[in-house]
Scaffold this motif. Structure first.
Motif, PDB file in Angstrom:
ATOM      1  N   GLU A  76       0.833  -1.210   0.000  1.00 48.24           N
ATOM      2  CA  GLU A  76       0.000   0.000   0.000  1.00 48.24           C
ATOM      3  C   GLU A  76       0.863   1.254   0.000  1.00 48.24           C
ATOM      4  O   GLU A  76       0.522   2.262  -0.635  1.00 48.24           O
ATOM      5  CB  GLU A  76      -0.911  -0.008   1.227  1.00 48.24           C
ATOM      6  N   ALA A  77       1.993   1.195   0.708  1.00 46.18           N
ATOM      7  CA  ALA A  77       2.898   2.355   0.722  1.00 46.18           C
ATOM      8  C   ALA A  77       3.451   2.617  -0.670  1.00 46.18           C
ATOM      9  O   ALA A  77       3.530   3.774  -1.115  1.00 46.18           O
ATOM     10  CB  ALA A  77       4.042   2.106   1.712  1.00 46.18           C
ATOM     11  N   SER A  78       3.836   1.569  -1.369  1.00 47.87           N
ATOM     12  CA  SER A  78       4.372   1.714  -2.729  1.00 47.87           C
ATOM     13  C   SER A  78       3.316   2.283  -3.667  1.00 47.87           C
ATOM     14  O   SER A  78       3.603   3.144  -4.504  1.00 47.87           O
ATOM     15  CB  SER A  78       4.865   0.362  -3.248  1.00 47.87           C
ATOM     16  N   ASN A  79       2.084   1.819  -3.528  1.00 51.30           N
ATOM     17  CA  ASN A  79       1.004   2.323  -4.371  1.00 51.30           C
ATOM     18  C   ASN A  79       0.761   3.808  -4.112  1.00 51.30           C
ATOM     19  O   ASN A  79       0.562   4.594  -5.050  1.00 51.30           O
ATOM     20  CB  ASN A  79      -0.273   1.534  -4.100  1.00 51.30           C
ATOM     21  N   SER A 158      14.790 -11.119  -6.958  1.00 56.48           N
ATOM     22  CA  SER A 158      13.409 -10.690  -7.161  1.00 56.48           C
ATOM     23  C   SER A 158      12.873  -9.863  -6.000  1.00 56.48           C
ATOM     24  O   SER A 158      11.879  -9.150  -6.144  1.00 56.48           O
ATOM     25  CB  SER A 158      12.504 -11.906  -7.366  1.00 56.48           C
ATOM     26  N   GLN A 159      13.504  -9.954  -4.841  1.00 57.01           N
ATOM     27  CA  GLN A 159      12.981  -9.276  -3.648  1.00 57.01           C
ATOM     28  C   GLN A 159      13.671  -7.945  -3.345  1.00 57.01           C
ATOM     29  O   GLN A 159      13.422  -7.335  -2.309  1.00 57.01           O
ATOM     30  CB  GLN A 159      13.096 -10.206  -2.444  1.00 57.01           C
ATOM     31  N   SER A 160      14.532  -7.510  -4.224  1.00 58.21           N
ATOM     32  CA  SER A 160      15.238  -6.246  -3.996  1.00 58.21           C
ATOM     33  C   SER A 160      14.267  -5.068  -3.978  1.00 58.21           C
ATOM     34  O   SER A 160      13.422  -4.921  -4.865  1.00 58.21           O
ATOM     35  CB  SER A 160      16.293  -6.021  -5.085  1.00 58.21           C
ATOM     36  N   GLY A 161      14.412  -4.211  -2.957  1.00 56.21           N
ATOM     37  CA  GLY A 161      13.583  -3.019  -2.877  1.00 56.21           C
ATOM     38  C   GLY A 161      14.249  -1.798  -3.481  1.00 56.21           C
ATOM     39  O   GLY A 161      13.757  -0.678  -3.344  1.00 56.21           O
ATOM     40  N   PHE A 162      15.372  -2.011  -4.163  1.00 52.12           N
ATOM     41  CA  PHE A 162      16.130  -0.932  -4.812  1.00 52.12           C
ATOM     42  C   PHE A 162      15.941  -1.088  -6.315  1.00 52.12           C
ATOM     43  O   PHE A 162      16.564  -1.939  -6.955  1.00 52.12           O
ATOM     44  CB  PHE A 162      17.596  -1.056  -4.423  1.00 52.12           C
ATOM     45  N   ARG A 163      15.058  -0.267  -6.891  1.00 48.58           N
ATOM     46  CA  ARG A 163      14.690  -0.413  -8.302  1.00 48.58           C
ATOM     47  C   ARG A 163      14.532   0.954  -8.964  1.00 48.58           C
ATOM     48  O   ARG A 163      14.271   1.949  -8.300  1.00 48.58           O
ATOM     49  CB  ARG A 163      13.371  -1.190  -8.450  1.00 48.58           C
ATOM     50  N   ALA A 164      14.664   0.933 -10.286  1.00 45.95           N
ATOM     51  CA  ALA A 164      14.429   2.137 -11.089  1.00 45.95           C
ATOM     52  C   ALA A 164      13.430   1.805 -12.187  1.00 45.95           C
ATOM     53  O   ALA A 164      13.493   0.726 -12.789  1.00 45.95           O
ATOM     54  CB  ALA A 164      15.738   2.641 -11.696  1.00 45.95           C
ATOM     55  N   TYR A 165      12.526   2.732 -12.453  1.00 46.20           N
ATOM     56  CA  TYR A 165      11.493   2.547 -13.475  1.00 46.20           C
ATOM     57  C   TYR A 165      11.510   3.720 -14.443  1.00 46.20           C
ATOM     58  O   TYR A 165      11.651   4.870 -14.016  1.00 46.20           O
ATOM     59  CB  TYR A 165      10.106   2.465 -12.845  1.00 46.20           C
ATOM     60  N   GLU A 174       0.829  -1.796 -12.300  1.00 44.03           N
ATOM     61  CA  GLU A 174      -0.065  -1.611 -11.158  1.00 44.03           C
ATOM     62  C   GLU A 174       0.635  -2.102  -9.895  1.00 44.03           C
ATOM     63  O   GLU A 174       1.036  -3.259  -9.811  1.00 44.03           O
ATOM     64  CB  GLU A 174      -1.364  -2.380 -11.365  1.00 44.03           C
ATOM     65  N   PHE A 175       0.765  -1.226  -8.922  1.00 44.76           N
ATOM     66  CA  PHE A 175       1.352  -1.598  -7.635  1.00 44.76           C
ATOM     67  C   PHE A 175       0.212  -2.023  -6.715  1.00 44.76           C
ATOM     68  O   PHE A 175      -0.302  -1.239  -5.925  1.00 44.76           O
ATOM     69  CB  PHE A 175       2.132  -0.425  -7.054  1.00 44.76           C
ATOM     70  N   LYS A 176      -0.179  -3.289  -6.830  1.00 43.88           N
ATOM     71  CA  LYS A 176      -1.369  -3.769  -6.117  1.00 43.88           C
ATOM     72  C   LYS A 176      -1.070  -4.918  -5.164  1.00 43.88           C
ATOM     73  O   LYS A 176      -1.978  -5.425  -4.511  1.00 43.88           O
ATOM     74  CB  LYS A 176      -2.424  -4.216  -7.131  1.00 43.88           C
ATOM     75  N   GLY A 177       0.187  -5.348  -5.086  1.00 46.97           N
ATOM     76  CA  GLY A 177       0.543  -6.429  -4.177  1.00 46.97           C
ATOM     77  C   GLY A 177       0.390  -5.997  -2.732  1.00 46.97           C
ATOM     78  O   GLY A 177       0.637  -4.840  -2.381  1.00 46.97           O
ATOM     79  N   LYS A 178      -0.007  -6.920  -1.885  1.00 45.24           N
ATOM     80  CA  LYS A 178      -0.187  -6.627  -0.467  1.00 45.24           C
ATOM     81  C   LYS A 178       1.099  -6.937   0.295  1.00 45.24           C
ATOM     82  O   LYS A 178       1.770  -7.929   0.039  1.00 45.24           O
ATOM     83  CB  LYS A 178      -1.338  -7.455   0.109  1.00 45.24           C
ATOM     84  N   GLY A 179       1.396  -6.083   1.271  1.00 46.36           N
ATOM     85  CA  GLY A 179       2.537  -6.345   2.144  1.00 46.36           C
ATOM     86  C   GLY A 179       3.837  -6.497   1.378  1.00 46.36           C
ATOM     87  O   GLY A 179       4.131  -5.769   0.440  1.00 46.36           O
ATOM     88  N   MET A 180       4.626  -7.502   1.791  1.00 47.67           N
ATOM     89  CA  MET A 180       5.939  -7.702   1.207  1.00 47.67           C
ATOM     90  C   MET A 180       5.906  -8.428  -0.136  1.00 47.67           C
ATOM     91  O   MET A 180       6.946  -8.653  -0.745  1.00 47.67           O
ATOM     92  CB  MET A 180       6.813  -8.493   2.191  1.00 47.67           C
ATOM     93  N   SER A 181       4.712  -8.800  -0.603  1.00 46.81           N
ATOM     94  CA  SER A 181       4.611  -9.461  -1.911  1.00 46.81           C
ATOM     95  C   SER A 181       4.706  -8.462  -3.059  1.00 46.81           C
ATOM     96  O   SER A 181       4.693  -8.851  -4.225  1.00 46.81           O
ATOM     97  CB  SER A 181       3.293 -10.247  -2.020  1.00 46.81           C
ATOM     98  N   ILE A 182       4.796  -7.168  -2.748  1.00 49.64           N
ATOM     99  CA  ILE A 182       4.788  -6.135  -3.787  1.00 49.64           C
ATOM    100  C   ILE A 182       5.928  -6.316  -4.778  1.00 49.64           C
ATOM    101  O   ILE A 182       5.753  -6.114  -5.985  1.00 49.64           O
ATOM    102  CB  ILE A 182       4.842  -4.718  -3.149  1.00 49.64           C
ATOM    103  N   GLU A 183       7.117  -6.722  -4.290  1.00 52.73           N
ATOM    104  CA  GLU A 183       8.254  -6.917  -5.191  1.00 52.73           C
ATOM    105  C   GLU A 183       7.974  -8.024  -6.212  1.00 52.73           C
ATOM    106  O   GLU A 183       8.257  -7.890  -7.403  1.00 52.73           O
ATOM    107  CB  GLU A 183       9.511  -7.235  -4.390  1.00 52.73           C
TER     108      GLU A 183
END
Length: 304
Positions: A76-79, A158-165, A174-183
């Protein structure tokens, strides 16, 4: 004339926005925010229900702060961060965690492939060295990365939280994953869209502090999403075909039971039970795969 315009455009630095999801990170948010401003025109922080001074510190340093009243999770924070980013001009959007495990000094490593047109998305891949990354994190990450990657499209972290778009990618994903599944959710969507994904090696630091989330719960949450998403995306492959195979085995075993009965007059109860059970289980798997496929089609139509 056109050549001059092209050169001027090529020399123009990209407009970069750095996004930082944060939850009770008052000890590190200042360092990460200040470091991000070295390479970004704007820094956006999502305070995901913190009970400390995270939002106040980030705001005083000039960051745009989006605040949740309660802790909703990283997804939710990422969204919320993406929704805020869409209000501002940008060419590249960087995501980096607020706990200072990644260093902001390496942001240019992620900017470069997109700026040069070599990638739509860049992932900061951590070095899986037991001296740097705790053993349980390394093993769990490799398992999840293997399950998330598609055939012929291997992603090592796949779980890295350091990304560029790129601006296109950030507007389409769509950033719709819940919790830590967002990556995993965003990566699977990127792979399905055939985005150009580049991984660059980055350094990582793990302080000797107790993790906020139980590592087993974290692993289970992400694994549950990956398995569920895999079954939903390809129900015939993972449910239908195995179910059909189990049914065939059950039928073959049933014919053997009938053959034994005709030859000896005795019913092989064990084999008969396994045969019936196999046919039932197989039929349920096939029916489930068809139902999932139909529901997926209905949902897609309603979205359109």
């Amino acid at each position: 004339m056109s050549e001059t315009i092209h050169n001027e455009k090529a020399s123009t630095p990209p407009r970069v926005i750095v996004c930082i999801p944060a939850y009770n990170e008052e000890k590190t948010i200042a360092k990460v925010t200040i470091g991000a401003f070295r390479f970004a025109s704007k820094v956006v922080v999502c305070d995901d229900g913190s009970t400390d001074m995270t939002s106040e510190i980030a705001s005083n340093l000039g960051a745009i702060v989006v605040k949740h009243d309660s802790n909703l999770g990283k997804g939710e924070a990422s969204n919320s961060l993406v929704q805020e980013v869409q209000k501002h001009d940008h060419d590249i959007v960087i995501f980096i965690d607020a706990d200072d495990q990644f260093t902001t000094k390496e942001i240019p490593l992620l900017i470069k492939p997109i700026d040069e047109g070599e990638a739509d998305v860049v992932i900061g891949s951590r070095i899986f060295d037991s001296k740097v990354m705790p053993r349980h994190r390394s093993v769990g990450n490799k398992v999840l990365s293997s399950m998330t990657s598609k055939r012929g499209k291997r992603v090592s972290d796949s779980q890295s939280g350091f990304r560029a778009y790129s601006s296109r990618a950030i507007s389409e994903i769509e950033f719709k994953g819940k919790g830590m599944s967002i990556e995993s959710q965003t990566l699977i969507d990127m792979l399905n869209r055939d985005y150009k994904i580049v991984e660059v090696p980055v350094s990582v630091y793990y302080p000797n502090t107790k993790p906020k989330r139980n590592p087993i719960f974290h692993f289970g949450e992400v694994l549950d999403y990956i398995v569920t998403r895999t079954l939903v995306d390809s129900p015939f492959v993972y449910l239908g075909f195995p179910g059909l195979l189990v049914m065939i085995i059950g039928l073959i075993l049933g014919l053997r039971v009938v053959s034994i009965f005709y030859e000896t007059g005795v019913i092989a109860m064990g084999s008969a039970f396994i045969s019936v059970l196999s046919v039932i289980v197989g039929a349920v798997l096939v029916a489930t795969s068809i139902l999932v496929k139909l529901l997926k089609g209905v949902i897609r139509v309603e979205k359109n």
